[in-house]
Write a protein that holds these residues in place. Structure first.
Motif, PDB file in Angstrom:
ATOM      1  N   GLY A   3       0.797  -1.216   0.000  1.00 53.08           N
ATOM      2  CA  GLY A   3       0.000   0.000   0.000  1.00 53.08           C
ATOM      3  C   GLY A   3       0.828   1.264   0.000  1.00 53.08           C
ATOM      4  N   LEU A   4       0.192   2.358   0.399  1.00 54.66           N
ATOM      5  CA  LEU A   4       0.798   3.690   0.347  1.00 54.66           C
ATOM      6  C   LEU A   4       1.305   4.106   1.720  1.00 54.66           C
ATOM      7  N   LYS A   5       2.415   3.502   2.136  1.00 57.12           N
ATOM      8  CA  LYS A   5       2.962   3.787   3.465  1.00 57.12           C
ATOM      9  C   LYS A   5       3.428   5.224   3.607  1.00 57.12           C
ATOM     10  N   LYS A   6       3.900   5.845   2.520  1.00 62.84           N
ATOM     11  CA  LYS A   6       4.402   7.215   2.593  1.00 62.84           C
ATOM     12  C   LYS A   6       3.284   8.257   2.475  1.00 62.84           C
ATOM     13  N   VAL A   7       2.090   7.827   2.139  1.00 63.31           N
ATOM     14  CA  VAL A   7       0.962   8.752   1.981  1.00 63.31           C
ATOM     15  C   VAL A   7       0.047   8.711   3.196  1.00 63.31           C
ATOM     16  N   TYR A   8      -0.219   7.511   3.711  1.00 63.80           N
ATOM     17  CA  TYR A   8      -1.121   7.354   4.845  1.00 63.80           C
ATOM     18  C   TYR A   8      -0.350   6.835   6.060  1.00 63.80           C
ATOM     19  N   ASP A   9      -0.667   7.365   7.232  1.00 66.15           N
ATOM     20  CA  ASP A   9      -0.071   6.863   8.461  1.00 66.15           C
ATOM     21  C   ASP A   9      -0.689   5.541   8.884  1.00 66.15           C
ATOM     22  N   TRP A  10      -1.855   5.238   8.356  1.00 67.31           N
ATOM     23  CA  TRP A  10      -2.543   4.015   8.716  1.00 67.31           C
ATOM     24  C   TRP A  10      -2.383   2.979   7.589  1.00 67.31           C
ATOM     25  N   ASN A  11      -2.915   1.798   7.818  1.00 68.30           N
ATOM     26  CA  ASN A  11      -2.674   0.645   6.947  1.00 68.30           C
ATOM     27  C   ASN A  11      -3.493   0.737   5.661  1.00 68.30           C
ATOM     28  N   SER A  12      -2.804   0.606   4.529  1.00 67.06           N
ATOM     29  CA  SER A  12      -3.493   0.588   3.232  1.00 67.06           C
ATOM     30  C   SER A  12      -3.093  -0.630   2.406  1.00 67.06           C
ATOM     31  N   LYS A  13      -2.572  -1.659   3.046  1.00 65.56           N
ATOM     32  CA  LYS A  13      -2.140  -2.853   2.308  1.00 65.56           C
ATOM     33  C   LYS A  13      -3.354  -3.653   1.830  1.00 65.56           C
ATOM     34  N   GLN A  14      -3.129  -4.487   0.826  1.00 65.45           N
ATOM     35  CA  GLN A  14      -4.208  -5.274   0.240  1.00 65.45           C
ATOM     36  C   GLN A  14      -3.647  -6.551  -0.343  1.00 65.45           C
ATOM     37  N   ASN A  41      -8.163  -2.821   3.290  1.00 66.03           N
ATOM     38  CA  ASN A  41      -8.460  -1.849   4.337  1.00 66.03           C
ATOM     39  C   ASN A  41      -9.295  -0.693   3.784  1.00 66.03           C
ATOM     40  N   TYR A  42     -10.145  -0.145   4.644  1.00 69.61           N
ATOM     41  CA  TYR A  42     -10.901   1.068   4.324  1.00 69.61           C
ATOM     42  C   TYR A  42      -9.987   2.284   4.547  1.00 69.61           C
ATOM     43  N   TYR A  43      -8.974   2.426   3.717  1.00 73.76           N
ATOM     44  CA  TYR A  43      -7.932   3.416   4.003  1.00 73.76           C
ATOM     45  C   TYR A  43      -8.291   4.830   3.550  1.00 73.76           C
ATOM     46  N   ASN A  60      -2.444   2.827  14.363  1.00 76.47           N
ATOM     47  CA  ASN A  60      -2.750   1.394  14.415  1.00 76.47           C
ATOM     48  C   ASN A  60      -4.249   1.122  14.364  1.00 76.47           C
ATOM     49  N   VAL A  61      -5.021   2.098  13.946  1.00 81.03           N
ATOM     50  CA  VAL A  61      -6.462   1.918  13.879  1.00 81.03           C
ATOM     51  C   VAL A  61      -6.800   0.755  12.954  1.00 81.03           C
ATOM     52  N   ASP A  62      -7.811  -0.015  13.343  1.00 82.69           N
ATOM     53  CA  ASP A  62      -8.230  -1.190  12.579  1.00 82.69           C
ATOM     54  C   ASP A  62      -9.170  -0.748  11.458  1.00 82.69           C
ATOM     55  N   LEU A  63      -8.716  -0.870  10.220  1.00 85.26           N
ATOM     56  CA  LEU A  63      -9.520  -0.498   9.050  1.00 85.26           C
ATOM     57  C   LEU A  63      -9.830  -1.706   8.170  1.00 85.26           C
ATOM     58  N   ARG A  64      -9.703  -2.885   8.681  1.00 84.14           N
ATOM     59  CA  ARG A  64      -9.737  -4.093   7.870  1.00 84.14           C
ATOM     60  C   ARG A  64     -11.143  -4.462   7.407  1.00 84.14           C
ATOM     61  N   GLN A  65     -11.203  -4.900   6.151  1.00 90.40           N
ATOM     62  CA  GLN A  65     -12.378  -5.548   5.587  1.00 90.40           C
ATOM     63  C   GLN A  65     -11.890  -6.782   4.833  1.00 90.40           C
ATOM     64  N   LYS A  66     -12.672  -7.825   4.837  1.00 89.03           N
ATOM     65  CA  LYS A  66     -12.298  -9.059   4.155  1.00 89.03           C
ATOM     66  C   LYS A  66     -13.551  -9.721   3.608  1.00 89.03           C
ATOM     67  N   ASN A  97     -14.472   5.193  19.957  1.00 91.14           N
ATOM     68  CA  ASN A  97     -13.562   4.175  19.434  1.00 91.14           C
ATOM     69  C   ASN A  97     -14.150   3.619  18.144  1.00 91.14           C
ATOM     70  N   ARG A  98     -13.762   4.192  17.035  1.00 88.74           N
ATOM     71  CA  ARG A  98     -14.461   3.973  15.782  1.00 88.74           C
ATOM     72  C   ARG A  98     -14.132   2.627  15.138  1.00 88.74           C
ATOM     73  N   PRO A  99     -15.162   1.949  14.625  1.00 92.47           N
ATOM     74  CA  PRO A  99     -14.902   0.752  13.815  1.00 92.47           C
ATOM     75  C   PRO A  99     -14.362   1.148  12.442  1.00 92.47           C
ATOM     76  N   ALA A 100     -13.942   0.179  11.681  1.00 87.87           N
ATOM     77  CA  ALA A 100     -13.232   0.427  10.420  1.00 87.87           C
ATOM     78  C   ALA A 100     -14.022   1.257   9.429  1.00 87.87           C
ATOM     79  N   TYR A 101     -15.349   1.163   9.437  1.00 85.66           N
ATOM     80  CA  TYR A 101     -16.191   1.793   8.427  1.00 85.66           C
ATOM     81  C   TYR A 101     -16.716   3.162   8.852  1.00 85.66           C
ATOM     82  N   ASP A 102     -16.303   3.669  10.035  1.00 88.63           N
ATOM     83  CA  ASP A 102     -16.917   4.888  10.574  1.00 88.63           C
ATOM     84  C   ASP A 102     -15.936   6.062  10.612  1.00 88.63           C
TER      85      ASP A 102
END
Length: 592
Positions: free
Chosen positions: A138-149, A179-181, A192-198, A426-431
């Protein structure tokens, strides 16, 4: 020397022609392999069509369906509704190409694995399996959170060629872990916010095609089961039977033939969501499709109808609502073609139909949907169209058309606001205002299409396509995430006795309208957000350039390179979702 100059000139022509469209648009990995007959809008050059062994017999040789498995490798990064991954990798025509394994690596931590193995048993029975895998950091240099897929698919298939017909069955399992990045309206409190979708999807399809078109033509069975990380579950099933009587001759008209067809389709979709309003829907649709076609040479007249009987039930657990609906539809079907010559074939007609929208289908267009969707059936009441197509000296094939239609419950997507406005929630991934929901409206659509294929040389093919779609909706000023203009330009060129194959694809799209949200702290209550919606936000247009090359070092070994988003533009597909920059993937392929 002249040959070398010619090769250099043709390579320059191919690459420079695609560079005209160069603001870059991302593509996606398609994990499905097509194992059903597919009719292209423009047929390939006759000399390039591969004949499938032992099929078809003379009865269907005039218009053979293509059953070959289509390998669609990785093209770029994240999924998008606009570009469903273009296969620009070159293909070798050697028989042993049916069995292969390729492995590639590239920047952004990209890993690609792709393979197919098949064998023919006694009685012309073919069995095989295939596997695909693609991952990126993913875009590690653009987003501080996880954008891997990562995406994976494993399948198995069986083809049997009998005396009466061909039988095919396939099963595959697909996994999409991402991830919902696309967070644009606020900043998460932690990286480290959880943005995962599967999502998990299992499909089983069966198909039987009778060689002769006597009464029972073909039978298709489809089934699909989907689940996701948030408890959504969906099942789909479809049965299609085609009855026909083809090639009937009229004693008084020796050059006129008559075909009669009767299609029977039964389909069902059941979807249940476990989030937010906990929507649930169930559809059962039966369609009868009689059709008559009269042929005289390449000219024909087709007259038919679709009769659909829809039973729909929608419920909302949170609101306690339940709506049941039983409705009968009639749709006109007619088409006429006048073939003045091979070069000029004028055609026109009217069509319509009912499409059951499912969560699985919506995810193919937009994977960033919240796991709670209202599902409806889209009705095309009618669509008039006319056009001109032809084949000029087996070098140029073209198709120009225009149309106008009336539709109900047109599907598109809107951006979601926050579901909870508390600041310290404490927001879930989609909020995080980072998901989308389906929207429906009635209206009309005007469209124009043009496509052309050009074969200047035996080892060079060029193609181009332009699509224009204009929607006028009853309740919305704009339709979201549907560009006014889409276009593509591509080509394939082989040289050095087909040891080196080159491919190129450029894809263009105009601006898209969307809604978006701006969040601010409430001055009176600092623990809450105030949300302001912009209903006419724009996601910029794009032009996507992709190049590929493959060199066959040995009959069983080749090396390849794929280049995507080569102008290194991090544009957006959906609001907030930037794509990877320039990507280069290199690897090896072993054929056996």
């Amino acid at each position: 020397m002249n040959k070398r100059i010619q090769h250099i000139f043709l390579i320059g022509l191919l690459f420079s022609s695609t560079a005209v469209f160069s603001q870059i648009k991302d593509e996606t990995l398609i994990l499905d392999r097509k194992r059903e007959p597919e009719v292209k809008k423009i047929e390939k050059k006759k000399t390039s069509i591969e004949a499938e062994k032992n099929y078809p017999p003379e009865e269907k040789s005039a218009n053979p369906p293509a059953y070959n498995i289509t390998n669609v490798p990785a093209s770029s990064d994240f999924k998008t509704s606009l570009i469903q991954g273009e296969d620009i990798s070159p293909k070798f025509e050697a028989e042993n190409q049916n069995n292969y394994f390729q492995l590639g690596m590239g920047n952004y931590g990209k890993i690609l694995a792709d393979g197919l193995i098949s064998t023919t048993l006694e009685n012309d029975m073919e069995v095989g399996a295939d596997v695909h895998f693609l991952s990126t950091n993913g875009l590690k240099k653009v987003y501080d959170w996880n954008s891997k897929q990562s995406s994976a698919n494993v399948g198995a298939f069986l083809n049997s060629y009998g005396e009466l017909g061909k039988f095919s069955v396939n099963a595959d399992y697909g996994l999409n872990d991402y991830n919902y990045y696309g967070i644009y309206a606020l900043t998460p409190a932690s990286s480290n916010v959880d943005l995962r979708q599967k999502t998990n999807r299992f499909k089983v399809n069966g198909y039987y095609d009778f060689y002769s078109n006597e009464i029972l033509n073909d039978v298709r069975l489809k089934s699909s089961f989907l689940s996701d990380h948030f408890g959504a579950k969906e099942s789909q099933a479809e049965v299609l039977v085609n009855l026909s009587k083809h090639g009937v001759e009229f004693p008084s008209f020796d050059d006129v033939r008559f075909n009669a067809d009767f299609g029977i389709k039964l389909e069902t979709v059941k979807s249940d969501f476990d989030l937010l309003e906990k929507n649930s829907s169930q559809f059962l649709n039966a369609t009868l499709a009689p059709k008559m076609t009269f042929f005289k040479g390449d000219s024909y007249l087709m007259i038919g109808s679709d009769f659909s009987f829809l039973n729909a039930k929608n419920s909302n657990v949170l609101l306690g609502d339940q709506v049941k609906n039983n409705k009968t539809y009639w749709f006109p079907k007619a088409e006429v073609q006048f073939a003045a010559a091979d070069e000029f074939k004028f055609y026109g007609g009217i069509t319509g139909g009912l499409h059951l929208n499912s969560y699985a289908d919506l995810l193919e267009q937009n994977p960033y949907l919240v796991s709670d969707q209202e599902l409806r059936a889209t009705e095309t009441k009618y669509k008039f169209y006319f056009g001109l197509r032809g084949d000029i000296d087996q070098q140029i094939k073209y198709d120009f058309s225009a149309g106008f239609g009336k539709m109900n419950d047109i599907l598109f997507f809107k951006a979601n606001d926050l579901f909870n406005y508390d600041v310290d929630y404490n927001r879930p991934a989609y909020d995080f205002a980072n998901t989308f929901s389906s929207v429906y409206d009635n209206g009309t659509v005007s469209e124009a299409k043009a496509s052309i294929q050009y074969f200047p040389l035996a080892n060079l093919s060029l193609d181009a396509e332009v699509n224009f779609e204009k929607y006028n909706l009853d309740n919305n000023d704009n339709i979201y995430y549907k560009p006014l203009i889409k276009a593509s330009l591509g080509g394939k060129y082989s040289m050095l006795d087909k040891k080196l194959n080159l491919g190129a694809k450029a894809i263009f799209g105009s601006d898209q309208t969307t809604n978006s949200f701006e969040l601010n702290n409430d001055g009176i209550n600092p623990n809450s957000y105030i949300s302001t919606q912009n209903i006419n936000n724009k996601v910029g247009g794009f032009a996507d350039l992709n190049l590929s090359a493959e060199y066959k070092v040995h009959k069983n070994f080749s090396i390849f390179a794929l280049g995507n988003n080569l102008l290194n533009t991090q544009y957006q597909t959906y609001k907030g979702y930037k794509v990877l920059g320039a990507q280069i993937v290199g690897g090896v392929k072993i054929s056996f």
